[in-house]
Enzyme design. Sequence first.
Site, PDB file in Angstrom:
ATOM      1  N   CYS A  23     -24.476   3.459   0.603  1.00 33.04           N
ATOM      2  CA  CYS A  23     -23.633   4.641   0.738  1.00 33.04           C
ATOM      3  C   CYS A  23     -23.574   5.400  -0.581  1.00 33.04           C
ATOM      4  CB  CYS A  23     -22.234   4.208   1.155  1.00 33.04           C
ATOM      5  SG  CYS A  23     -21.083   5.577   1.210  1.00 33.04           S
ATOM      6  N   CYS A  28     -14.481   3.613   8.361  1.00 33.23           N
ATOM      7  CA  CYS A  28     -15.908   3.278   8.253  1.00 33.23           C
ATOM      8  C   CYS A  28     -16.009   1.831   7.778  1.00 33.23           C
ATOM      9  CB  CYS A  28     -16.569   4.226   7.250  1.00 33.23           C
ATOM     10  SG  CYS A  28     -18.194   3.712   6.697  1.00 33.23           S
ATOM     11  N   CYS A  50     -19.640  -0.428   4.237  1.00 32.70           N
ATOM     12  CA  CYS A  50     -19.663  -1.235   3.001  1.00 32.70           C
ATOM     13  C   CYS A  50     -18.990  -2.586   3.218  1.00 32.70           C
ATOM     14  CB  CYS A  50     -19.056  -0.479   1.822  1.00 32.70           C
ATOM     15  SG  CYS A  50     -17.421   0.166   2.087  1.00 32.70           S
ATOM     16  N   CYS A 109     -16.685   9.773   1.009  1.00 32.49           N
ATOM     17  CA  CYS A 109     -16.433   8.580   1.830  1.00 32.49           C
ATOM     18  C   CYS A 109     -15.936   8.954   3.235  1.00 32.49           C
ATOM     19  CB  CYS A 109     -15.407   7.710   1.109  1.00 32.49           C
ATOM     20  SG  CYS A 109     -14.855   6.314   2.070  1.00 32.49           S
ATOM     21  N   ASP A 155       0.792  -1.219   0.000  1.00 30.77           N
ATOM     22  CA  ASP A 155       0.000   0.000   0.000  1.00 30.77           C
ATOM     23  C   ASP A 155       0.832   1.281   0.000  1.00 30.77           C
ATOM     24  OD1 ASP A 155      -2.409   1.261   0.075  1.00 30.77           O
ATOM     25  OD2 ASP A 155      -2.730   1.076   2.222  1.00 30.77           O
TER      26      ASP A 155
HETATM   27  S1  SF4 Z   1     -16.135   3.206   3.793  1.00 30.72           S
HETATM   28 FE1  SF4 Z   1     -17.698   2.405   2.373  1.00 30.72          FE
HETATM   29  S2  SF4 Z   1     -19.692   2.735   3.366  1.00 30.72           S
HETATM   30 FE2  SF4 Z   1     -18.164   3.949   4.451  1.00 30.72          FE
HETATM   31  S3  SF4 Z   1     -18.365   5.955   3.537  1.00 30.72           S
HETATM   32 FE3  SF4 Z   1     -16.704   4.904   2.444  1.00 30.72          FE
HETATM   33  S4  SF4 Z   1     -17.661   3.896   0.717  1.00 30.72           S
HETATM   34 FE4  SF4 Z   1     -19.262   4.512   2.114  1.00 30.72          FE
END
Ligand code: SF4
Length: 299
Positions: free
Chosen positions: A188, A226, A229, A201, A123
Site C-alpha cells: 500500500c 480496509c 495491511c 489510506c 481511543d
Molecule cells: S488500511 Fe492499510 S492497506 Fe488499507 S489503505 Fe490504509 S494503510 Fe493501506
Amino acid sequence: MSSALLNSKLVKAQASRLGFVACGLAKAEPVAESFAIRYRRWLDLDFCGEMDYMRRNVEMRLKPDLLVPGVRTIVSLAMNFMPSEHQPGISLYAQGKDYHDVLRERMQQLMQACGLEGRCFVDTAPVLERYWAWQSGVGIVTQSGLVAVPGYGPTVFLGELFLTQEADTYDEPLPDSLPEEVGWAKVCPALTPEGLDARLCISYQTIEHRGPLPDNLRLAATFYGCDRCLRATPQFAESHPTAEPAFQPSEALLQMAPDDWQNLTEEQYRSLFKGSAIKRAKYDGLKRNIERWLKHCKS
Ligand code: SF4
C-alpha cells in the site's frame, strides 16, 4: 490516593477473567524521545490529513501526567476482535458492536474488581496507545504500524488505564520482531518509512473523511475500512476467532449482498448498525462508499 502498591498479578488475573487477551503495566513516564520525534515528524508531514485532533494536545500525548495529573501506572489491555464469520464489505474490526463501548465497560469492571484509582481510555483521548502497548509488553509494533499480540496477531483492540497507584511490578517491552520480509510500499502506498500517510489510506477515507471521495480512490474489497495491511502483517497468521460474542456480526449483516447494499435505506442502516462503530461514517458517508465500491465491483 491509596498508598498500597497495586497488585499486578491480581490485575492481570482479573483482566483475563474479563476477556482481555493481554495485559501489561508500564511506568507512566514521558514517551521515549525517539517516539516523540517520530510522532512530531509525522504531524509535520501532514500525514494525519483532516484528523485535526491528532494535532491538538501533542504535549499531553507525550506526557501522561498532563492528561491525568498524578498518574503513576499505565495498564495496557488488548481484546481479540477476530470474528469467526464476516461481511466482506466491512473491515474485520467493525463487524460487531462498537468496541469503545465493549472495552470501556470491561475496563470499568476491572477497575472496580481491583479497587483501581484513575481513568480508562479507549481511543478517545490523547493517548499513544500503540506506544503504551509496546512499552507494557502487550505486543510489538509491526512495520505496518499495527500492534501484534503474541498468539493473537494484530486483530486486537487496545485500551489503557491511567492509574494514580504505583504497581508492585512493571513489565518490559517485548524484543523487537525479526525484520519483516514484506515490501510495504507494494502492499500500500500509504505505508511509508515515516509512518502511515492517512491521506492515502482507504480506512481513513471511508471512515474519517467527510465530503466526496478522491476520484482515484479504488474500493475493491471493502467499503468501510480496509484490511489489506492487517492481512499482510506476518503475525496475522496467529489471529484466530475471538470468544467474545459482541464482536461477531449479526445474521442480518452476514446476509447482505451487493444488491442489498445498493438499496440500503436509512431505516435499514439504523437497524443493521445499532450499537456499531460504523455509525461513525453516517448514512450519507456509507452510501458514498457503497456507491464507489459497487462501481469497482462491477467493473
Ligand atoms: S488500511 Fe492499510 S492497506 Fe488499507 S489503505 Fe490504509 S494503510 Fe493501506
